[in-house]
Design a protein around this motif. Structure first.
Motif, mmCIF file in Angstrom:
data_model
loop_
_atom_site.group_PDB
_atom_site.id
_atom_site.type_symbol
_atom_site.label_atom_id
_atom_site.label_comp_id
_atom_site.label_asym_id
_atom_site.label_seq_id
_atom_site.Cartn_x
_atom_site.Cartn_y
_atom_site.Cartn_z
ATOM 1 N N VAL A 68 -5.668 6.328 -10.893
ATOM 2 C CA VAL A 68 -4.504 6.524 -10.030
ATOM 3 C C VAL A 68 -3.783 5.206 -9.787
ATOM 4 O O VAL A 68 -2.558 5.163 -9.668
ATOM 5 C CB VAL A 68 -4.922 7.175 -8.701
ATOM 6 C CG1 VAL A 68 -3.719 7.412 -7.809
ATOM 7 C CG2 VAL A 68 -5.647 8.488 -8.961
ATOM 8 N N GLY A 69 -4.527 4.101 -9.728
ATOM 9 C CA GLY A 69 -3.898 2.805 -9.539
ATOM 10 C C GLY A 69 -2.949 2.461 -10.672
ATOM 11 O O GLY A 69 -1.811 2.035 -10.441
ATOM 12 N N SER A 72 0.310 4.471 -10.767
ATOM 13 C CA SER A 72 1.343 4.161 -9.777
ATOM 14 C C SER A 72 2.599 3.608 -10.427
ATOM 15 O O SER A 72 3.714 3.792 -9.910
ATOM 16 C CB SER A 72 0.808 3.145 -8.761
ATOM 17 O OG SER A 72 -0.319 3.645 -8.085
ATOM 18 N N PHE A 95 -1.843 7.553 1.071
ATOM 19 C CA PHE A 95 -3.213 7.328 0.612
ATOM 20 C C PHE A 95 -4.118 6.926 1.761
ATOM 21 O O PHE A 95 -5.289 7.310 1.805
ATOM 22 C CB PHE A 95 -3.234 6.253 -0.491
ATOM 23 C CG PHE A 95 -3.092 6.827 -1.872
ATOM 24 C CD1 PHE A 95 -4.199 7.250 -2.569
ATOM 25 C CD2 PHE A 95 -1.854 6.959 -2.457
ATOM 26 C CE1 PHE A 95 -4.079 7.792 -3.840
ATOM 27 C CE2 PHE A 95 -1.713 7.497 -3.722
ATOM 28 C CZ PHE A 95 -2.835 7.915 -4.416
ATOM 29 N N THR A 174 -5.359 2.124 -5.748
ATOM 30 C CA THR A 174 -3.971 2.582 -5.659
ATOM 31 C C THR A 174 -3.083 1.527 -5.007
ATOM 32 O O THR A 174 -1.955 1.286 -5.450
ATOM 33 C CB THR A 174 -3.906 3.885 -4.858
ATOM 34 O OG1 THR A 174 -4.791 4.838 -5.446
ATOM 35 C CG2 THR A 174 -2.498 4.441 -4.857
#
Length: 736
Positions: A68-69, A72, A95, A174
């Protein structure tokens, strides 16, 4: 579905009209979508740099949750620096909220299997409610990603400390991705001067201007001009709409630019059709073409100064022999009106455009509209079916099915199917071809972070190029990146097991199957019908708006008008979203739905112009000096407003009936402008300078409404066109 698709960008009369085979359609589709356009390379480069730097930090510091990071870099807004910063702040906030929501709920409910099931169901219900009803959609999306991913972490929970630690690492990864992306954007905007919205509009108008100049001088149309129009006609103006909606603009300027984007988009459509159909135009049209060229040049100058007052005397000259040129004239003639001195609101009268609900959390009808509940229950049911199945099989690798439901659950068959198809294609390309292919053929020869970074950047570049396509294909790029990242960023060593990619792909297919079952079999709804339904609601609200007479001494009436305008503006965007979904629907009625889509696009461009141009008239009614308003002007303006309201309601009734019966009976329209001219004819009427300006606006909106009524009355919404027959839209009424 593809076998039934029709050739883009547009047929000879402004409508896609010729069927072709799957291979030819797919080849033309990919060619148009993947062709470079100004600014695309810069966006792709920024995405690649942001994602690669995030990956290096995550791998170096061994931070779990890197997928997910790195993703982004794809989901943050890039319309301008302010929009990027706002999007980043909302995403980080979501988040953090998700990181608090999950452990607290799990601590209370997740230990016993029975309450764990209830906790998952309630969490997913909240996710879908947020996606549907939260005003800040970016916050809802980020929150949904947290919950969907963390549900897998807390699957049949083990040590609570370990689960909490993994949840916090997911948030940390994230935040790193968000901060890196914002940093890259800050550097980019510090080095670059310009405005992507203004540049995008200018280059499209420049292509139309070049085309008109070629016709006016008798020169051959250059390949660059023809191909550029075809490409922009195919890609559309979705990116420009995002620039408008996410830009740091005033409400009044945003409304004007939204209308302008629609008019420019339709002008490009007609110009592309004209360029592909005619190499020359009749010599007698030379002066007409030169006037059109001058107006476009003036409009480009107006846009570059961000909407300085622009006046033009262009009058459309419809002819039977050049209907496409008449359509371009009609669109272009409305553009200067959006920024003319007459339509420039008095700054002291800006109260109507002030947002009354800037602190609103949920949309106005979040708790009253039954459609929202249907959406939330449908999405929750599909996701829970996936959850029950992979828990029953004790196959945690299928947890991506829940994420699939969260990311693809939309309100109609078309939009849901569109994202499902693109998600499958993205996962197959990113997970199987690129992900597993790299495991087999590339990773055995890589032994350093440098080599892996090059592989990662290459795959990200492909995904970013897909993601910067039009809305028809862009979602596949995000899924390509997600699939590749989930294979190669799940652990901190070179992933040699093919079972990870296999489980993820099977999870996606499971999620899509459940979404198909719920939204197409249990809650069926056509994207084309939804498009028309929302358009009809907007027509009725426009009738209510034009009929309203709020008073300056009645704050409640002012707030009501503001909210009404906001709802109309929001529904313009909803209609556009449904338009993008219609091509992905199948069935015997698809051809008629595509024809309806083209007509709604054309009519909505006119309604957006009406929405903007009517504002000064509304402000004059509310804040003008009653003593200075002549009775004759007030009487004429009231009659025009009443006529416009009747036409809007009549058109709404007609379209609503056609959705049910698919049948249309032509009618003889009654023109508002003709009534206005008849009322003025033979009378010695003296208007003040302000009333003269407003009377010009009244004539313009009368022309817009007459044109809409004429087209709706004379052509059926679902009526298809023969490739060699003139479009009914090309027969323009005298007043238009």
């Amino acid at each position: 579905m593809p076998g039934e698709a029709q050739k883009g960008p547009i047929g000879s009369h402004g409508i896609e009209s010729r069927s072709e085979g799957l291979g030819e359609w797919l080849r033309e589709f990919l060619k148009q979508e993947l062709t470079p356009y100004p600014g695309r390379g810069a966006v792709v480069a920024r995405i690649v740099i942001s994602a690669t730097l995030t990956m290096i930090l995550i791998v170096t510091f061994r931070i779990p949750g890197g997928v997910v990071g790195a993703l982004s870099a794809f989901v943050l807004s890039r319309e301008n620096l302010v929009a990027t910063a706002r999007s980043a702040a909302f995403m980080m906030l979501a988040f953090v909220i998700g990181a608090l929501f999950i452990p607290v709920g799990a601590r209370l409910l997740a230990s016993p299997p029975e309450t764990h099931f209830l906790w998952v169901a309630c969490s997913l219900f909240i996710v879908f409610f947020m996606l549907r009803c939260l005003v800040q959609y970016g916050v809802a999306t980020a929150f949904a990603l947290v919950v969907a991913n963390v549900i897998g972490i807390w699957y049949l929970p083990g040590p609570a400390e370990r689960n909490v630690e993994l949840t916090l690492w997911l948030v940390d990864a994230t935040l790193i991705g968000v901060l890196v992306t914002v940093g890259v954007e800050v550097i980019y905007y510090a080095l670059r001067k310009g405005d992507d919205l203004i540049d995008g509009l200018d280059i499209r108008l420049k292509l139309i201007e070049d085309l008109v100049a070629c016709y006016a001088t008798g020169k051959d149309i250059s390949v660059t001009t023809k191909n550029g129009l075809a490409q922009y006609g195919f890609v559309g103006v979705g990116t420009l709409r995002r620039h408008v909606s996410r830009g740091n603009y005033s409400a009044e300027f945003r409304a004007r630019m939204s209308a302008l984007v629609s008019l420019v988009g339709r002008s490009v459509d007609f110009a592309a059709a004209l360029a592909s159909s005619y190499q020359r135009l009749p010599e007698q049209d030379e002066q007409r073409l030169l006037r059109l060229q001058r107006t476009i040049a003036e409009m480009r100058s107006c846009i570059k100064t961000k909407g300085s007052p622009c006046d033009s005397g262009l009058e459309p000259s419809p002819t039977a022999g050049t209907p496409l040129l008449s359509e371009i004239e009609s669109m272009v003639s409305l553009m200067p009106t959006l920024f003319s001195k007459d339509t420039t609101p008095d700054p002291s009268l800006s109260l109507i455009e002030d947002a009354p609900d800037t602190n609103r959390i949920f949309i106005p009808d979040a708790f009253t509209n039954p459609e929202h509940l249907r959406y939330v229950l449908g999405g929750t049911l599909a996701a829970m079916l996936c959850y029950v199945l992979y828990v029953a099989l004790d196959w945690p690798g299928l947890s991506t099915s829940v994420t699939t439901c969260v990311l693809t659950a939309l309100t109609t068959i078309g939009s849901s199917r569109q994202k499902q198809i693109l998600r499958v294609a993205g996962f197959l390309l990113g997970g199987v071809v690129a992900g597993m292919g790299a495991q087999i053929f590339v990773l055995p020869y890589i032994d350093s972070i440098t080599g892996f970074a090059l592989l990662f950047a290459s795959a990200t570049g492909v995904a970013a190029w897909l993601a910067t396509s039009s809305s028809r294909l862009s979602y596949a790029g995000v899924q390509f990146a997600f699939a590749f990242y989930i294979v190669h960023l799940s652990e901190f060593t070179i992933q040699t097991s093919l079972s990870v990619a296999r489980d993820r792909v099977l999870g996606v297919f499971l999620g899509i199957t459940m979404m198909w079952l719920v939204f197409e079999r249990l809650f069926p709804s056509s994207a084309a019908d939804e498009m028309v339904r929302i358009f009809v609601i907007n027509l009725r609200q426009l009738a209510e708006l034009v009929s309203s007479t709020p008073r300056a001494d009645d704050p409640a009436s002012i707030v009501k008008v503001r909210r009404l305008r906001q709802e109309i503006y929001r529904r313009f965007g909803e209609v556009n979203a449904q338009m993008d979904a219609v091509p992905f629907e199948t069935g015997a009625i698809r051809e008629g739905d595509m024809a309806a889509r083209d007509r709604i696009r054309r009519w909505q461009a006119s309604l957006r112009s009406f929405y903007v141009i009517e504002l000064p008239l509304l402000q004059f009614r509310v804040f003008g000096d009653l003593e200075s308003q002549g009775r004759t002007f007030a009487k004429l303006e009231n009659e025009v407003r009443a006529g416009c309201a009747r036409i809007f309601n009549a058109v709404a009734d007609d379209l609503q009936e056609q959705v049910t019966t698919r049948h249309h009976e032509p009618e003889i329209p009654v023109e508002v402008l003709e009534h206005l001219e008849a009322a003025q004819r033979g009378q010695d009427i003296k208007f003040t300078e302000r009333e003269q300006a407003l009377m010009r606006l009244t004539r313009t909106i009368s022309q817009i409404v007459d044109r809409l009524q004429h087209e709706v009355s004379t052509e059926g919404l679902y009526e298809t066109y023969a490739s060699d027959a003139p479009s009914p839209a090309s027969i323009v009424p005298k007043s238009a």
